[in-house]
Design an enzyme around this catalytic site. Structure first.
Site, PDB file in Angstrom:
ATOM      1  CE  LYS A  21       3.410  -0.870  -3.208  1.00 15.98           C
ATOM      2  NZ  LYS A  21       2.833  -1.998  -2.480  1.00 15.98           N
ATOM      3  CD  GLN A 181      -1.298  -8.582  -0.963  1.00 12.13           C
ATOM      4  OE1 GLN A 181      -1.909  -8.591   0.104  1.00 12.13           O
ATOM      5  NE2 GLN A 181      -0.904  -7.455  -1.527  1.00 12.13           N
ATOM      6  CG  ASP A 321      -2.729  -2.314  -7.006  1.00 16.36           C
ATOM      7  OD1 ASP A 321      -3.608  -2.214  -6.125  1.00 16.36           O
ATOM      8  OD2 ASP A 321      -1.689  -2.982  -6.839  1.00 16.36           O
TER       9      ASP A 321
END
Length: 441
Positions: A21, A181, A321
């Site tokens: 993703k 990000q 993650d």
């Protein structure tokens, strides 16, 4: 949705890994900023991907998902769109007129929000960003403050937030240990501005693999970015020109769940992965080897096979993650495993350090939670009676504890298991293919 997972061990087998993703987000955004229509191929559409597509539509792109691919007509593209193919996904309004307020519903996707804030600013869009779950609590003030110094104003520092103005070129200064990000959003947007810009980092960068993914996507779409001593130099006035067809990479983050299962209890292979991918979570292979498990690579498949494992020390700064599933691996390893530089996990979909400590303790694993780390002592002694795990609406908690159940031999119930739809909707289907036994309650 609550799911009860039996302690039936998984059998030897293979899993075809869905598309990343992270790569999918980046491909969609670059395609929406390009000069020409393109088709993307993303295997495994998740709620986070849906959020990015929905927001890009609000900014003016036209996106249609079909079995043959995802068709993207870029923002502001002058070419007409065939009505029967593009532009009606999810019934969203498309291509708001200049000056009209765009509503960008980011759902629970932090990537969508943080990538698109500076992109909306570069496009000069008047936007209201919204979200749900824990997303309104997640920090964006550092990015918004820097954008305010370059022409964009926001009416707050948490969602919901309204953005107006237009970004200007210049020097953007950010800490490297807040969120990669933020940097990705700026790397996508600054090439669109008139004049040269620079991103300067004041601290060491974390999650560098995600930045490398962004740079790879930018290069694919013809954007020039030059690395400097403390950041990147970005010429302005550039245009995105990408391949008319692009395939998203397989997801190493999701492959990690199956590889850990193989390392603990048998042999499981993951197909469809790029062994040279810039994804930081590709480190799972080396970490399992360090634990003592065996991994083998053949073409685009990697297989993890059980061998006796021992505890290790893991720096989580570049691989946040992976921490939930690494906690499960640590429980199967002799001795202590310390996962450190993990403080940022407290601001994910849940406080992942606290939640994983809670979950592992519930299944009988000795855990010590610290502000920036977690220490796990190998061994699992589940208590008598029913074990119920609260997912805290976190997809990675659900998947990690499902693997813990089948690999460590614990029968448990996971509350809110539908959280997997955020990134891996087919997770429980794959678990069943490998012999996992689940019951929806």
């Amino acid at each position: 949705m609550n799911i009860k997972i039996e302690k039936t061990p998984l059998k030897q087998g293979q899993v075809r890994i869905i598309s990343s993703k992270s790569d999918g987000h980046r491909s969609l955004i670059a395609a929406a900023l390009a000069e020409e229509e393109s088709v993307l191929f993303v295997d495994g559409w998740s709620e986070d991907m849906e959020a990015t597509a929905r927001c890009l539509q609000s900014l003016g792109a036209e996106i249609e998902r079909e079995p043959s691919g995802i068709y993207v007509m870029p923002i502001g593209c002058p070419l007409p769109c065939p009505v029967d193919r593009i532009g009606q996904a999810n019934g969203q309004g498309i291509g708001q007129a200049d000056g009209q307020l765009c509503i960008l519903d980011c759902g629970e996707s932090g990537s969508t929000l943080r990538f698109l804030l500076p992109i909306a600013g570069a496009l000069g869009k008047h936007c209201r960003f919204e979200g749900k779950g824990r997303l309104p609590e997640r920090p964006i003030g550092v990015l918004l403050d820097e954008m305010a110094r370059h022409g964009c104003k926001a009416d707050g520092d948490h969602l919901p937030v309204t953005l107006e103005g237009k970004l200007t070129a210049g020097v953007y200064t950010l800490p490297g240990n807040v969120s990669s990000q933020f940097i990705t959003g700026l790397l996508f947007s600054l090439p669109l501005l008139e004049g040269e810009s620079e991103i300067r980092l004041t601290t060491k960068i974390e999650s560098k693999g995600y930045i490398d993914m962004t740079l790879k996507t930018l290069k694919t779409f013809g954007i020039t970015v030059t690395e400097t001593e403390n950041g990147w130099s970005i010429p302005g006035g550039q245009k995105y020109h990408g391949p008319r067809m692009r395939y998203a990479e397989g997801d190493w983050s999701n492959a990690a769940f199956w590889l850990v299962a193989g390392a603990i209890g048998g042999s499981i292979g993951c197909q469809g992965l790029d062994m040279e991918s810039p994804q930081g979570d590709r480190a799972i292979a080396a970490l399992l080897e360090e634990f003592g498990a065996e991994t083998k690579v053949a073409l685009n498949q990697i297989t993890a096979t059980h061998k006796e494992m021992k505890g290790i020390r893991i720096d989580a700064s570049q691989i946040p993650d992976l921490v939930p599933i690494l906690c499960v691996a640590a429980a199967a390893a002799e001795g202590k495993t310390e996962i450190y530089n993990a403080g940022r996990l407290r601001m994910k979909e849940s406080d992942r350090l606290a939640v994983m400590a809670e979950c592992m303790q519930k299944i009988g694993v000795e855990v010590e939670e610290r502000p920036d780390s977690i220490i796990i002592t190998g061994g699992c002694n589940p208590p008598e009676g029913e074990i119920v795990i609260d997912s805290h609406n976190d997809h990675r908690i659900v998947m990690a504890m499902a693997i813990a159940a089948v690999s460590l031999g614990v029968e448990l119930t996971i509350l809110g298991a539908e959280a997997v739809n955020k990134s891996y909707p087919s997770f429980f289907i794959e678990l069943a293919k490998l012999g996992g036994v689940t019951n929806v309650l």
